[in-house]
Enzyme design. Structure first.
Site, mmCIF file in Angstrom:
data_model
loop_
_atom_site.group_PDB
_atom_site.id
_atom_site.type_symbol
_atom_site.label_atom_id
_atom_site.label_comp_id
_atom_site.label_asym_id
_atom_site.label_seq_id
_atom_site.Cartn_x
_atom_site.Cartn_y
_atom_site.Cartn_z
ATOM 1 N N ASN A 86 0.831 -1.164 -0.042
ATOM 2 C CA ASN A 86 -0.141 0.121 0.048
ATOM 3 C C ASN A 86 0.876 1.103 0.091
ATOM 4 O O ASN A 86 1.522 1.656 1.189
ATOM 5 C CB ASN A 86 -0.878 0.001 1.249
ATOM 6 C CG ASN A 86 -1.716 1.193 1.324
ATOM 7 O OD1 ASN A 86 -1.804 2.092 0.480
ATOM 8 N ND2 ASN A 86 -2.508 1.486 2.564
ATOM 9 N N TRP A 87 1.067 1.819 -1.084
ATOM 10 C CA TRP A 87 2.086 3.113 -1.071
ATOM 11 C C TRP A 87 1.333 4.148 -0.577
ATOM 12 O O TRP A 87 2.031 5.153 -0.459
ATOM 13 C CB TRP A 87 2.150 3.429 -2.789
ATOM 14 C CG TRP A 87 3.012 2.423 -3.604
ATOM 15 C CD1 TRP A 87 3.363 1.123 -3.026
ATOM 16 C CD2 TRP A 87 3.808 2.437 -4.705
ATOM 17 N NE1 TRP A 87 4.122 0.648 -3.915
ATOM 18 C CE2 TRP A 87 4.460 1.589 -4.999
ATOM 19 C CE3 TRP A 87 3.593 3.576 -5.850
ATOM 20 C CZ2 TRP A 87 5.042 1.546 -6.206
ATOM 21 C CZ3 TRP A 87 4.249 3.639 -7.057
ATOM 22 C CH2 TRP A 87 4.958 2.254 -7.199
ATOM 23 N N LYS A 88 0.249 4.114 -0.369
ATOM 24 C CA LYS A 88 -0.315 5.325 0.425
ATOM 25 C C LYS A 88 -0.083 6.748 -0.579
ATOM 26 O O LYS A 88 -0.195 6.722 -1.970
ATOM 27 C CB LYS A 88 0.033 5.529 1.616
ATOM 28 C CG LYS A 88 -0.116 4.322 2.664
ATOM 29 C CD LYS A 88 -0.022 4.828 3.949
ATOM 30 C CE LYS A 88 -0.070 3.164 4.578
ATOM 31 N NZ LYS A 88 -0.145 3.320 6.203
ATOM 32 N N HIS A 106 -9.508 1.168 5.047
ATOM 33 C CA HIS A 106 -8.245 1.163 5.710
ATOM 34 C C HIS A 106 -8.495 2.311 6.689
ATOM 35 O O HIS A 106 -9.372 3.037 6.775
ATOM 36 C CB HIS A 106 -7.163 2.012 4.892
ATOM 37 C CG HIS A 106 -5.898 1.892 5.238
ATOM 38 N ND1 HIS A 106 -5.555 2.864 6.210
ATOM 39 C CD2 HIS A 106 -4.764 1.071 5.421
ATOM 40 C CE1 HIS A 106 -4.010 2.480 6.598
ATOM 41 N NE2 HIS A 106 -3.516 1.437 5.962
ATOM 42 N N GLU A 159 -6.960 4.653 7.848
ATOM 43 C CA GLU A 159 -6.602 6.149 7.642
ATOM 44 C C GLU A 159 -7.771 6.775 6.978
ATOM 45 O O GLU A 159 -8.198 7.900 6.837
ATOM 46 C CB GLU A 159 -5.134 6.436 6.691
ATOM 47 C CG GLU A 159 -4.235 6.051 7.445
ATOM 48 C CD GLU A 159 -2.922 5.566 6.691
ATOM 49 O OE1 GLU A 159 -2.962 5.508 5.622
ATOM 50 O OE2 GLU A 159 -2.075 4.991 7.255
ATOM 51 N N GLU A 217 -5.377 -4.921 10.668
ATOM 52 C CA GLU A 217 -4.101 -3.884 10.729
ATOM 53 C C GLU A 217 -4.555 -3.164 12.159
ATOM 54 O O GLU A 217 -5.357 -2.203 12.158
ATOM 55 C CB GLU A 217 -4.274 -2.923 9.805
ATOM 56 C CG GLU A 217 -3.807 -3.749 8.311
ATOM 57 C CD GLU A 217 -3.483 -2.472 7.489
ATOM 58 O OE1 GLU A 217 -2.285 -2.721 6.933
ATOM 59 O OE2 GLU A 217 -4.125 -1.387 7.108
ATOM 60 N N GLY A 227 2.267 2.429 10.603
ATOM 61 C CA GLY A 227 3.421 3.654 10.302
ATOM 62 C C GLY A 227 4.067 4.198 11.872
ATOM 63 O O GLY A 227 4.661 5.098 11.782
ATOM 64 N N SER A 264 3.450 -1.646 10.411
ATOM 65 C CA SER A 264 4.914 -1.905 10.707
ATOM 66 C C SER A 264 5.443 -3.244 10.379
ATOM 67 O O SER A 264 6.450 -3.820 11.069
ATOM 68 C CB SER A 264 4.973 -1.516 12.017
ATOM 69 O OG SER A 264 4.617 0.110 12.394
ATOM 70 N N GLY A 276 3.040 -0.941 4.140
ATOM 71 C CA GLY A 276 2.799 0.316 3.789
ATOM 72 C C GLY A 276 4.360 0.894 3.635
ATOM 73 O O GLY A 276 4.912 0.648 2.623
ATOM 74 N N GLY A 277 4.755 1.378 4.662
ATOM 75 C CA GLY A 277 6.189 1.847 4.460
ATOM 76 C C GLY A 277 7.146 1.008 3.798
ATOM 77 O O GLY A 277 8.126 1.615 2.875
#
Ligand code: PGA
Length: 263
Positions: A9-11, A106, A108, A178, A184, A224, A245-246
């Protein structure tokens, strides 16, 4: 055997040029270093880069046997079918471009855009009607866990977002657990904490849809998850991969995670 899946997930990251470089590197690493071809790799860039990601996902040097390195997903979809919804992108549009997966619900989106369980339900329906696989996120806040309410929160998200689906439709989706406190933050859930929740999720699915669907539904872990933590997480019996993600913004780290399943 359940499917093994790693989705990135590049966001809201990367310029067009950075995205192209990252995909280039990713294709190269997957071609040379992916150890287990049974792991399904999904890349979810911002909408704008989906077409480029699709173009770069295959090597059609040998047109009779094109090699597909990864599948393409996106990070959101409209709950509506079509029409006067300025700025929205429909499931039908995604399907017409051959996008195969879409993240829904998600944390976010829930937190910053007020996405509710009933919107999650409508988005999932739109996706399924267009043969796109929803990756549906659930997870508790830190305060929920401190109060011991994590199972209740996740249970409610699943019941209200998904359990109205017919068994055949439900069997086509992917769940991602999640914990919000792990996203993150660098604070990964322990493999035991994640396993406990994944087993709980599978148990709920079993109550609602029976043993067979519960046995096969993929449940990914996200929060994470990185090249160091993935191995122990993926070794857990109810963890079928990760939503990353990251660490998906670095091709080498992402491929190291893809290579973290038990051999
Ligand atoms: P993270 O994000 O890996 O950067 O914690 C995971 C996610 O939000 O999907």
């Amino acid at each position: 055997m359940r499917r093994k899946i790693v989705a990135g997930n590049w966001k809201m990251n990367n310029t067009f040029q950075n995205a192209e470089d990252l995909l280039d590197e990713l294709v190269d690493s997957l071609a040379n270093e992916q150890e287990d071809q049974d792991v399904e790799v999904v890349v979810c860039p911002p909408f704008l880069y989906a077409e480029m990601a699709l173009d770069m996902s295959t090597d059609d040097e040998d047109a009779s046997q094109p090699q597909v390195f990864y599948s393409v997903g996106v990070q959101n979809v409209s709950e509506y079918e079509k029409g006067a919804y300025t700025g929205e992108i429909s499931a039908g549009m995604l399907a017409s471009m051959n996008v195969e997966y879409c993240i829904v619900g998600h944390s976010e989106r829930r937190k910053y855009f007020g996405e509710t369980d009933s919107q999650v339900a409508r988005k999932v329906e739109q996706l399924l009607q267009n043969a796109i696989t929803p990756i549906v996120c659930c997870g508790e806040q830190e305060a929920d866990r401190e109060a011991g309410n994590q199972f209740e929160v996740v249970g409610r998200q699943l019941k209200e977002g998904l359990f109205h689906l017919k068994p055949l439709d439900f069997s086509r989706l992917i769940i991602a657990y999640e914990p919000v406190w792990a996203i993150g933050t660098g604070k990964t859930a322990t493999p035991e904490q994640a396993q406990e929740m994944h087993a709980f999720i599978r148990g709920l699915v079993q109550e609602q849809y029976g043993k067979e669907i519960a046995r096969v539904v993929p449940v990914l872990y996200g929060g994470s998850c990185n090249a160091k933590t993935a191995k122990d997480l993926f070794a857990m019996p109810d963890i079928d991969g990760g939503l990353i993600g990251g660490a998906s913004l670095d091709a080498r780290d992402f491929v190291a995670i893809i290579n973290s399943f038990e051999k």
